[in-house]
Design an enzyme around this catalytic site. Structure first.
Site, PDB file in Angstrom:
ATOM      1  N   GLY A  10      42.088  38.224  41.747  1.00 28.53           N
ATOM      2  CA  GLY A  10      41.501  38.128  40.407  1.00 28.53           C
ATOM      3  C   GLY A  10      40.532  39.272  40.159  1.00 28.53           C
ATOM      4  O   GLY A  10      39.860  39.725  41.089  1.00 28.53           O
ATOM      5  N   ARG A  72      47.967  39.009  41.842  1.00 30.97           N
ATOM      6  CA  ARG A  72      47.921  38.078  42.976  1.00 30.97           C
ATOM      7  C   ARG A  72      49.263  38.204  43.687  1.00 30.97           C
ATOM      8  O   ARG A  72      50.208  37.489  43.362  1.00 30.97           O
ATOM      9  CB  ARG A  72      47.688  36.655  42.476  1.00 30.97           C
ATOM     10  CG  ARG A  72      46.308  36.446  41.891  1.00 30.97           C
ATOM     11  CD  ARG A  72      45.950  34.996  41.805  1.00 30.97           C
ATOM     12  NE  ARG A  72      44.692  34.798  41.105  1.00 30.97           N
ATOM     13  CZ  ARG A  72      43.495  34.903  41.659  1.00 30.97           C
ATOM     14  NH1 ARG A  72      43.388  35.216  42.939  1.00 30.97           N
ATOM     15  NH2 ARG A  72      42.397  34.706  40.955  1.00 30.97           N
ATOM     16  N   GLY A 102      39.418  39.643  47.382  1.00 31.50           N
ATOM     17  CA  GLY A 102      38.847  38.389  47.862  1.00 31.50           C
ATOM     18  C   GLY A 102      39.657  37.868  49.035  1.00 31.50           C
ATOM     19  O   GLY A 102      40.402  38.627  49.657  1.00 31.50           O
ATOM     20  N   ASP A 103      39.564  36.582  49.305  1.00 33.25           N
ATOM     21  CA  ASP A 103      40.181  36.031  50.519  1.00 33.25           C
ATOM     22  C   ASP A 103      41.665  36.396  50.706  1.00 33.25           C
ATOM     23  O   ASP A 103      42.059  36.836  51.789  1.00 33.25           O
ATOM     24  CB  ASP A 103      39.986  34.508  50.589  1.00 33.25           C
ATOM     25  CG  ASP A 103      40.372  33.797  49.296  1.00 33.25           C
ATOM     26  OD1 ASP A 103      40.765  34.487  48.334  1.00 33.25           O
ATOM     27  OD2 ASP A 103      40.304  32.557  49.264  1.00 33.25           O
ATOM     28  N   GLY A 104      42.480  36.277  49.647  1.00 30.83           N
ATOM     29  CA  GLY A 104      43.907  36.563  49.776  1.00 30.83           C
ATOM     30  C   GLY A 104      44.180  38.020  50.116  1.00 30.83           C
ATOM     31  O   GLY A 104      44.941  38.338  51.045  1.00 30.83           O
ATOM     32  N   THR A 105      43.536  38.929  49.382  1.00 28.36           N
ATOM     33  CA  THR A 105      43.731  40.373  49.596  1.00 28.36           C
ATOM     34  C   THR A 105      43.225  40.776  50.977  1.00 28.36           C
ATOM     35  O   THR A 105      43.846  41.585  51.678  1.00 28.36           O
ATOM     36  CB  THR A 105      42.969  41.168  48.507  1.00 28.36           C
ATOM     37  OG1 THR A 105      43.351  40.664  47.233  1.00 28.36           O
ATOM     38  CG2 THR A 105      43.265  42.653  48.586  1.00 28.36           C
ATOM     39  N   THR A 125      34.633  38.932  44.595  1.00 29.77           N
ATOM     40  CA  THR A 125      35.057  37.665  43.997  1.00 29.77           C
ATOM     41  C   THR A 125      33.864  37.037  43.316  1.00 29.77           C
ATOM     42  O   THR A 125      32.771  36.988  43.898  1.00 29.77           O
ATOM     43  CB  THR A 125      35.627  36.639  45.003  1.00 29.77           C
ATOM     44  OG1 THR A 125      35.674  35.363  44.362  1.00 29.77           O
ATOM     45  CG2 THR A 125      34.808  36.484  46.268  1.00 29.77           C
ATOM     46  N   ASP A 127      33.532  34.083  42.970  1.00 28.93           N
ATOM     47  CA  ASP A 127      33.265  32.831  43.693  1.00 28.93           C
ATOM     48  C   ASP A 127      32.254  33.009  44.831  1.00 28.93           C
ATOM     49  O   ASP A 127      31.699  32.033  45.326  1.00 28.93           O
ATOM     50  CB  ASP A 127      34.562  32.259  44.269  1.00 28.93           C
ATOM     51  CG  ASP A 127      35.512  31.772  43.187  1.00 28.93           C
ATOM     52  OD1 ASP A 127      35.113  31.784  42.007  1.00 28.93           O
ATOM     53  OD2 ASP A 127      36.653  31.401  43.510  1.00 28.93           O
ATOM     54  N   ASP A 129      32.667  33.530  47.912  1.00 28.45           N
ATOM     55  CA  ASP A 129      32.985  32.727  49.099  1.00 28.45           C
ATOM     56  C   ASP A 129      33.561  33.538  50.274  1.00 28.45           C
ATOM     57  O   ASP A 129      34.068  32.957  51.232  1.00 28.45           O
ATOM     58  CB  ASP A 129      33.950  31.586  48.731  1.00 28.45           C
ATOM     59  CG  ASP A 129      35.244  32.076  48.081  1.00 28.45           C
ATOM     60  OD1 ASP A 129      35.389  33.293  47.898  1.00 28.45           O
ATOM     61  OD2 ASP A 129      36.099  31.229  47.760  1.00 28.45           O
ATOM     62  N   ARG A 162      23.269  14.911  23.178  1.00 30.11           N
ATOM     63  CA  ARG A 162      24.558  14.758  23.862  1.00 30.11           C
ATOM     64  C   ARG A 162      24.481  14.992  25.367  1.00 30.11           C
ATOM     65  O   ARG A 162      23.557  15.638  25.859  1.00 30.11           O
ATOM     66  CB  ARG A 162      25.556  15.782  23.308  1.00 30.11           C
ATOM     67  CG  ARG A 162      26.142  15.360  21.995  1.00 30.11           C
ATOM     68  CD  ARG A 162      27.024  16.449  21.420  1.00 30.11           C
ATOM     69  NE  ARG A 162      27.723  15.952  20.242  1.00 30.11           N
ATOM     70  CZ  ARG A 162      28.188  16.720  19.270  1.00 30.11           C
ATOM     71  NH1 ARG A 162      28.040  18.023  19.326  1.00 30.11           N
ATOM     72  NH2 ARG A 162      28.825  16.181  18.249  1.00 30.11           N
ATOM     73  N   ARG A 171      36.550  27.623  43.448  1.00 27.17           N
ATOM     74  CA  ARG A 171      37.604  26.759  43.994  1.00 27.17           C
ATOM     75  C   ARG A 171      37.164  26.024  45.243  1.00 27.17           C
ATOM     76  O   ARG A 171      37.268  24.814  45.348  1.00 27.17           O
ATOM     77  CB  ARG A 171      38.833  27.611  44.346  1.00 27.17           C
ATOM     78  CG  ARG A 171      39.734  27.870  43.207  1.00 27.17           C
ATOM     79  CD  ARG A 171      40.786  28.850  43.611  1.00 27.17           C
ATOM     80  NE  ARG A 171      40.228  30.181  43.809  1.00 27.17           N
ATOM     81  CZ  ARG A 171      40.906  31.225  44.212  1.00 27.17           C
ATOM     82  NH1 ARG A 171      42.161  31.103  44.498  1.00 27.17           N
ATOM     83  NH2 ARG A 171      40.335  32.403  44.342  1.00 27.17           N
ATOM     84  N   HIS A 272      37.726  32.172  32.209  1.00 28.38           N
ATOM     85  CA  HIS A 272      37.771  33.607  32.519  1.00 28.38           C
ATOM     86  C   HIS A 272      36.697  34.429  31.814  1.00 28.38           C
ATOM     87  O   HIS A 272      36.554  35.614  32.118  1.00 28.38           O
ATOM     88  CB  HIS A 272      39.168  34.154  32.208  1.00 28.38           C
ATOM     89  CG  HIS A 272      40.203  33.575  33.122  1.00 28.38           C
ATOM     90  ND1 HIS A 272      40.704  32.303  32.943  1.00 28.38           N
ATOM     91  CD2 HIS A 272      40.788  34.070  34.236  1.00 28.38           C
ATOM     92  CE1 HIS A 272      41.570  32.043  33.912  1.00 28.38           C
ATOM     93  NE2 HIS A 272      41.646  33.094  34.712  1.00 28.38           N
ATOM     94  N   GLN A 274      33.811  34.159  32.551  1.00 28.55           N
ATOM     95  CA  GLN A 274      32.945  34.502  33.694  1.00 28.55           C
ATOM     96  C   GLN A 274      33.408  35.746  34.447  1.00 28.55           C
ATOM     97  O   GLN A 274      32.679  36.312  35.241  1.00 28.55           O
ATOM     98  CB  GLN A 274      32.909  33.339  34.707  1.00 28.55           C
ATOM     99  CG  GLN A 274      32.313  32.075  34.174  1.00 28.55           C
ATOM    100  CD  GLN A 274      32.775  30.862  34.955  1.00 28.55           C
ATOM    101  OE1 GLN A 274      32.095  30.412  35.850  1.00 28.55           O
ATOM    102  NE2 GLN A 274      33.938  30.323  34.644  1.00 28.55           N
TER     103      GLN A 274
HETATM  104  O1  F6P Z   1      39.137  34.507  42.198  1.00 29.62           O
HETATM  105  C1  F6P Z   1      38.255  33.621  41.692  1.00 29.62           C
HETATM  106  C2  F6P Z   1      38.763  32.767  40.611  1.00 29.62           C
HETATM  107  O2  F6P Z   1      37.944  33.134  39.562  1.00 29.62           O
HETATM  108  C3  F6P Z   1      38.695  31.257  40.884  1.00 29.62           C
HETATM  109  O3  F6P Z   1      37.466  30.661  40.766  1.00 29.62           O
HETATM  110  C4  F6P Z   1      39.719  30.701  39.927  1.00 29.62           C
HETATM  111  O4  F6P Z   1      40.240  29.483  40.375  1.00 29.62           O
HETATM  112  C5  F6P Z   1      40.763  31.751  39.952  1.00 29.62           C
HETATM  113  O5  F6P Z   1      40.099  32.966  40.224  1.00 29.62           O
HETATM  114  C6  F6P Z   1      41.602  31.821  38.710  1.00 29.62           C
HETATM  115  O6  F6P Z   1      42.271  33.016  38.669  1.00 29.62           O
HETATM  116  P1  F6P Z   1      43.593  33.367  37.870  1.00 29.62           P
HETATM  117  O7  F6P Z   1      43.622  32.546  36.641  1.00 29.62           O
HETATM  118  O8  F6P Z   1      43.453  34.822  37.600  1.00 29.62           O
HETATM  119  O9  F6P Z   1      44.727  33.093  38.787  1.00 29.62           O
END
Ligand code: F6P
Length: 341
Positions: A10, A72, A102-105, A125, A127, A129, A162, A171, A272, A274
């Site tokens: 991402g 991805r 991030g973690d996957g890459t 990332t 996140d 993490d 409210r 995640r 997104h 964020q």
């Molecule tokens: O990589 C972080 C992140 O922002 C996660 O928090 C979120 O679940 C995910 O990416 C969503 O990414 P995409 O919609 O691009 O697959």
């Protein structure tokens, strides 16, 4: 020397600062060529590349996203993926690769490194993490955006009496939820690290609204889950590819609160938003520091390492040591969020 560069997974604010720093350091300081691959590992496998000159990085520092594009895509999960990577790198005479991800890459990077490619990784990332580094590129900007959103939601929550549920990304770790929740003065923060109990939430809200307040803000991370076996069971909802369905937990929580308390309740899913827009100075600086450190590491002959912020310093940590680990929010920080409710 020819150094390859890719951004995977991402996107996030601050990636262009890192790309710019790699190009400036590699080209300017050492006279090396920097070859960018488009759309992460997919670009490597397909030989989709672009030589990165000074022109390409001009005015990119305040830009969000990544000028290289991202995807991805994991070569290790494709048939013959690693072979294709090796072949393209050899064909293009790329001697080392800088992978921003991030973690996957980073997981893919550690496997490609194990196959003999010289690799230096940079963590990014929102996140936050990635194990082994205090901070990843993009996280600081995301917390800023989420905090600003909570501030805005605060005023409308108060005007309308409210309960406002705000779902943020995260995640497997609740870094954005916890820190934006603390900074934005949320009443309740729900993070993946601590399963939540709907009975307690309802008790808390009922007491608060009866005794001294007419509004509440609940920040929930998209990966938050309910305590197993409680009166409200919620396990993260995932899609076809195992990805977390954004908005699902926020919708479930706000629906349940409205049904049990009768309070007027609304949901905002930041999604997104964020990940978009201009990086904060902190992310520009972090991306720049990591970019310079990555090139210096390659020139020093290092491989299979990741740049990491540890305290005040940028250091190198072993990619193999961090692979498969998730950096979650420490209990002390979760307790601060709870103590201020
Ligand atoms: O990589 C972080 C992140 O922002 C996660 O928090 C979120 O679940 C995910 O990416 C969503 O990414 P995409 O919609 O691009 O697959």
């Amino acid at each position: 020397m020819q150094i390859g560069l890719l951004t995977g997974g991402g996107d996030c604010p601050g990636l262009n600062a890192a790309i710019r720093a790699v190009v400036k350091r590699g080209l300017g300081e050492y006279g090396h060529s920097i070859i960018g691959f488009r759309n992460g590992w997919k670009g490597v496998v397909n030989g989709d590349l672009v030589p990165l000159t000074r022109d390409k990085i001009r005015n990119t520092l305040p830009e969000g996203g990544t000028i290289l594009g991202t995807a991805r895509y994991h070569p290790t999960k494709e048939n013959g993926g690693i072979d294709a990577v090796m072949q393209v790198l050899e064909q293009e005479r790329i001697e080392a690769l800088i992978c921003i991800g991030g973690d996957g890459t980073l997981h893919a990077a550690s496997e490609v490194a194990a196959a003999g490619v010289k690799i230096v990784a940079i963590p990014k990332t929102i996140d936050n993490d990635v194990w082994g580094t205090d901070q990843s590129i993009g996280y600081h900007t995301a917390v800023n955006i989420a905090t600003e959103a909570i501030d805005r939601i605060h005023t409308t929550a108060e005007s309308h009496n409210r309960v406002m549920v705000v779902e943020v990304m995260g995640r497997t770790a609740g870094w954005i939820a916890v820190n934006a929740g603390i900074a934005g003065g949320a009443e309740i923060v729900l993070a993946p690290e601590e399963p939540f109990d709907m009975d307690r939430i309802v008790r808390f809200l009922t007491h608060r609204h009866r005794s001294h307040a007419s509004f509440s803000i609940i920040v929930v991370a998209e990966g938050a889950q309910a305590v197993a076996g409680s009166s409200f069971e919620y396990t993260t909802e995932t899609g076809k590819y195992g990805e977390i369905i954004g908005g699902a937990v926020g919708a479930a929580v706000s629906h349940e609160i409205a049904a049990r308390t009768g309070f007027d309740t609304r949901l905002t899913v930041l999604g997104h938003v964020q990940r978009g827009g201009s990086p904060t100075p902190t992310d520009r600086i972090l991306g720049s520091r990591f970019g310079v450190a990555a090139v210096d590491a390659i020139v020093a002959g290092k491989s299979d390492v990741m740049t990491a912020l540890i305290g005040e310093h940028v250091e190198l940590v072993s990619l193999q040591d961090i692979a498969g680990k998730v950096k979650t929010v420490p209990t002390e920080l979760l307790q601060v969020a709870r103590a201020l409710a």
